[in-house]
Design an enzyme around this catalytic site. Structure first.
Site, short mmCIF file in Angstrom:
data_model
loop_
_atom_site.label_atom_id
_atom_site.label_comp_id
_atom_site.label_asym_id
_atom_site.label_seq_id
_atom_site.Cartn_x
_atom_site.Cartn_y
_atom_site.Cartn_z
N GLY A 13 0.83 -1.20 0.00
CA GLY A 13 0.00 0.00 0.00
C GLY A 13 0.86 1.25 0.00
O GLY A 13 2.07 1.21 -0.31
N ALA A 15 2.05 2.96 2.44
CA ALA A 15 3.16 2.86 3.39
C ALA A 15 4.31 2.07 2.80
O ALA A 15 5.45 2.54 2.73
CB ALA A 15 2.68 2.21 4.70
N SER A 42 -5.15 1.24 0.58
CA SER A 42 -4.77 2.59 0.13
C SER A 42 -5.43 2.93 -1.19
O SER A 42 -5.92 4.03 -1.40
CB SER A 42 -3.24 2.69 -0.01
OG SER A 42 -2.60 2.49 1.22
N ALA A 45 -9.03 4.20 -0.99
CA ALA A 45 -9.34 5.42 -0.22
C ALA A 45 -9.95 6.47 -1.13
O ALA A 45 -9.32 6.93 -2.08
CB ALA A 45 -8.07 5.95 0.43
N GLN A 46 -11.20 6.86 -0.84
CA GLN A 46 -11.90 7.83 -1.68
C GLN A 46 -11.58 9.26 -1.30
O GLN A 46 -11.60 10.15 -2.13
CB GLN A 46 -13.42 7.60 -1.57
CG GLN A 46 -13.88 6.25 -2.10
CD GLN A 46 -15.36 6.02 -1.84
OE1 GLN A 46 -16.02 6.81 -1.17
NE2 GLN A 46 -15.89 4.92 -2.38
N GLU A 115 -13.55 17.93 5.47
CA GLU A 115 -14.30 16.72 5.84
C GLU A 115 -14.73 16.82 7.29
O GLU A 115 -14.26 17.69 8.04
CB GLU A 115 -13.45 15.47 5.60
CG GLU A 115 -13.20 15.18 4.13
CD GLU A 115 -12.38 13.92 3.91
OE1 GLU A 115 -11.83 13.38 4.89
OE2 GLU A 115 -12.29 13.48 2.76
N ASP A 216 -2.51 -9.85 9.12
CA ASP A 216 -1.32 -10.70 9.09
C ASP A 216 -0.15 -10.11 9.86
O ASP A 216 0.49 -10.79 10.67
CB ASP A 216 -0.89 -10.94 7.63
CG ASP A 216 -1.97 -11.61 6.81
OD1 ASP A 216 -2.69 -12.46 7.35
OD2 ASP A 216 -2.09 -11.27 5.62
N HIS A 237 -17.96 1.94 9.12
CA HIS A 237 -18.70 2.84 8.22
C HIS A 237 -20.17 2.45 8.33
O HIS A 237 -20.51 1.28 8.30
CB HIS A 237 -18.21 2.68 6.79
CG HIS A 237 -18.69 3.76 5.88
ND1 HIS A 237 -20.00 3.82 5.44
CD2 HIS A 237 -18.05 4.82 5.33
CE1 HIS A 237 -20.13 4.88 4.66
NE2 HIS A 237 -18.97 5.50 4.58
N ARG A 283 -20.91 9.79 12.00
CA ARG A 283 -20.78 8.42 11.50
C ARG A 283 -20.93 7.37 12.60
O ARG A 283 -21.65 6.39 12.44
CB ARG A 283 -19.42 8.28 10.82
CG ARG A 283 -19.11 6.91 10.31
CD ARG A 283 -17.69 6.85 9.72
NE ARG A 283 -17.59 7.58 8.48
CZ ARG A 283 -16.49 7.59 7.72
NH1 ARG A 283 -15.42 6.93 8.09
NH2 ARG A 283 -16.47 8.28 6.59
N HIS A 344 -14.25 -0.75 9.00
CA HIS A 344 -13.65 0.17 8.04
C HIS A 344 -12.17 0.42 8.29
O HIS A 344 -11.38 0.49 7.36
CB HIS A 344 -14.42 1.49 8.09
CG HIS A 344 -14.08 2.46 7.01
ND1 HIS A 344 -14.13 2.15 5.67
CD2 HIS A 344 -13.67 3.76 7.07
CE1 HIS A 344 -13.79 3.20 4.95
NE2 HIS A 344 -13.48 4.19 5.78
N GLU A 368 -1.65 1.12 8.70
CA GLU A 368 -2.77 0.65 9.52
C GLU A 368 -2.39 -0.50 10.45
O GLU A 368 -3.06 -0.72 11.46
CB GLU A 368 -3.93 0.23 8.62
CG GLU A 368 -5.27 0.09 9.33
CD GLU A 368 -6.44 -0.17 8.40
OE1 GLU A 368 -7.52 -0.55 8.91
OE2 GLU A 368 -6.28 -0.01 7.17
N ARG A 379 -10.30 7.48 14.52
CA ARG A 379 -9.47 8.15 13.50
C ARG A 379 -10.19 9.35 12.90
O ARG A 379 -11.33 9.26 12.49
CB ARG A 379 -9.14 7.14 12.39
CG ARG A 379 -8.40 7.74 11.21
CD ARG A 379 -8.17 6.68 10.15
NE ARG A 379 -9.41 6.23 9.54
CZ ARG A 379 -9.87 6.65 8.36
NH1 ARG A 379 -9.19 7.54 7.68
NH2 ARG A 379 -10.99 6.17 7.87
N SER A 384 -5.19 8.96 7.86
CA SER A 384 -4.55 7.65 7.73
C SER A 384 -3.46 7.63 6.65
O SER A 384 -2.36 7.12 6.88
CB SER A 384 -5.59 6.56 7.45
OG SER A 384 -6.46 6.95 6.42
#
Length: 527
Positions: A13, A15, A42, A45-46, A115, A216, A237, A283, A344, A368, A379, A384
């Site tokens: 991702g 990271a 990643s 992500a919108q 946001e 993992d 979410h 949310r 989420h 993450e 968060r 993130s």
């Protein structure tokens, strides 16, 4: 099948890829990914990336917004570190060519949006698909770099530790990795290993995460002797499309913002009974209300109804949602959309310091999978990807500052005492059972009795899976299931320890918030 690198990165991702690019001019890097290199949270992500870029904004305001969202549990040093390094992280991405949405009238040259939870416009974005734009840009450059080997369709089985091999050092020396396509375990030695495997959304029945998010890295680090913290804080979410063919499809919060109403199957609205803001409540409140109604009435889903709006207006404002629902036989111009809350984001993870170091020498964690202390109990939106980039740079700088050390000869993976599995149905059955009872017992609203039931079932499953793991050749599904059970256990342990309701952890038995906010830190027996 032994290979050696300067750095082994588990996860592809934002990271993992950003670290690889920061290191590869000077070091040999292996990047491991379970599926294709582009398959990560990643890329899904919108939103955007939060950073203080405008002169009307301030570092202190971003820190304060993060504290408020985090329920008072954010680590002050980590939060300040991330926010202060935010602008440099964005400039690095711009320098790499990420096509953020531009705005000529802005002195910055880029459009900033705002946001929920943010007091200023500070979200830099690439339309409504920022993660995909960042991922595509980095992937192109990672793929072309001569010092980066990309190993797709590979999954780490476990970390290789010096003391487990009888050496005096406790260092991480790399990992055993399953080549899924060729069904063989490779030994990959590395002077430094980075866990960037993402979160653990697949431990739940409903999740917005890609299928690779099976905890993992968190599970491997725990087995290796690393502390893990705040796993009880799972962000949900509120409205994920409920349909057997709709895999992790989100119904945007903008649908509620534009007048969508949440209803029970008989058409009754229920949000006004839960909050005076009704469907426009934050949310976490909406997610808890839906969860309450589903449990109270024994429902599989509730319905988000915006069919009272003109059909043409809906097609114009929500073209993707309209088209996707129509593919599945749901006409949002005439009927409600079946929705459920979905796991989420994992706010906790492997304990790290400001250089992304874990408790095991030469082992790092970024993104993450890590617990830096930034997110606290909840968060803040768009923090993130920022965390991935800032701690990715910190990890890379720490690795580059080290002198090269020789690696000992590592033993190959031992399969001499195992056989091929004769009952793969055991794995699929246990996977389904785990995700169902985690959803029912360790979901959005919790009780001590439900958590204890989950813990009892997890222990039974763990014994069965460990026995299976000991006797049969490893497979991708078995590795993921083994890690999911460990991750589920860590979530339940943390939840049972928190005797309050704070942020994302809501307990019927402990509805009040304690006066002092403290993280939940678990220490493995090994250390």
């Amino acid at each position: 099948m032994s290979k050696q690198y300067d750095v082994l990165i588990l996860g592809s991702g934002a990271a993992g890829q950003s670290i690889a690019l920061r290191l590869a001019d000077k070091l040999r890097v292996a990047l491991i990914t379970k599926r294709a290199i582009s398959d990560s949270a990643s890329a899904w992500a919108q939103g955007g990336i939060a950073a203080v870029l405008d002169t009307s904004d301030s570092i202190e305001a971003h820190i304060q917004d993060t504290y408020i969202a985090g329920g008072g549990l954010c680590d002050p040093k980590a939060t300040r570190y991330v926010v202060e390094h935010g602008k440099a992280a964005i400039e690095w991405l711009i320098g790499r060519g990420v096509p953020f949405t531009r705005e000529d009238q802005s002195s910055l040259g880029y459009h900033l949006t705002r946001e929920g939870g943010h007091s200023h416009r500070r979200i830099i974005h690439a339309a409504d698909a920022t993660g995909a734009a960042v991922q595509a840009t980095l992937t192109d450059q990672v793929s072309k770099h001569p010092n980066i080997d990309i190993l797709e369709n590979h999954i780490a089985v476990d970390l290789i530790l010096g003391d487990k091999l009888g050496l005096p050092e406790q260092d991480c020396l790399g990992a055993y990795v399953l080549d899924i396509a060729n069904d063989r375990v490779e030994t990959i030695g590395a002077r430094n290993t980075v866990i960037a495997t993402g979160g653990a959304g697949k431990v739940y029945l409903y999740t917005t995460n890609p299928s690779v998010a099976t905890g993992d890295g968190i599970a491997m680090a725990w087995r290796a002797g690393c502390r893990v913290a705040n796993m009880e804080f799972i962000q949900f979410h509120p409205t994920c499309l409920y349909h057997p063919q709709a895999k992790s499809f989100l119904i945007s919060e903008a649908v509620r913002g534009e007048g969508g109403l949440l209803r029970l199957p008989d058409g009754t609205r229920f949000m006004p009974a839960h909050d005076e803001r009704a469907e426009l409540a934050p949310r976490d409140i909406v997610a808890r209300a839906i969860d309450f109604e589903m449990k109270k009435h024994g429902l599989d889903c509730v319905y988000l109804d915006i069919s009272h709006k003109p059909a043409e207006w809906l097609r114009e404002h929500f073209p993707n949602i309209h088209a996707r629902c129509l593919e599945l036989g749901i006409d949002i111009t005439r009927e409600g959309i079946p929705v459920v809350p979905a796991a989420h984001y994992t706010c906790g993870g492997i304990v790290t310091d400001l250089a992304a170091r874990t408790d095991v020498p030469n082992l790092y964690s970024v993104g993450e999978s890590a617990y830096t202390g930034l997110h606290g109990a909840n968060r803040l939106a768009s923090n993130s990807l920022l965390e991935c980039l800032v701690f990715g740079e910190a990890a890379a700088n720490d690795i580059l500052s080290q002198a090269k050390r020789p690696l000992p000869k590592l033993p190959d993976w031992d399969e001499s005492r195992v056989t091929d599995a004769d009952e793969e149905v055991v794995i699929s059955h246990n996977w389904a059972e785990l995700r169902r009872f985690m959803w029912d017992y360790v979901g959005i609203v919790r009780t001590t009795k439900r958590l204890q039931r989950a813990q009892h079932r997890i222990r039974l499953l763990a014994r069965e899976i460990n026995e299976f793991y000991s006797h049969f050749r490893v497979s991708n599904d078995l590795i993921e299931l083994r890690n999911l059970v460990v991750t589920a256990d860590l979530i339940v342990r943390c939840a049972l320890r928190r005797k309050e309701s704070r942020g994302l952890h809501s307990s019927r038995d402990y509805p009040d918030t304690l006066p002092v906010a403290r993280p939940t830190i678990l220490r493995p027996h090994r250390r």
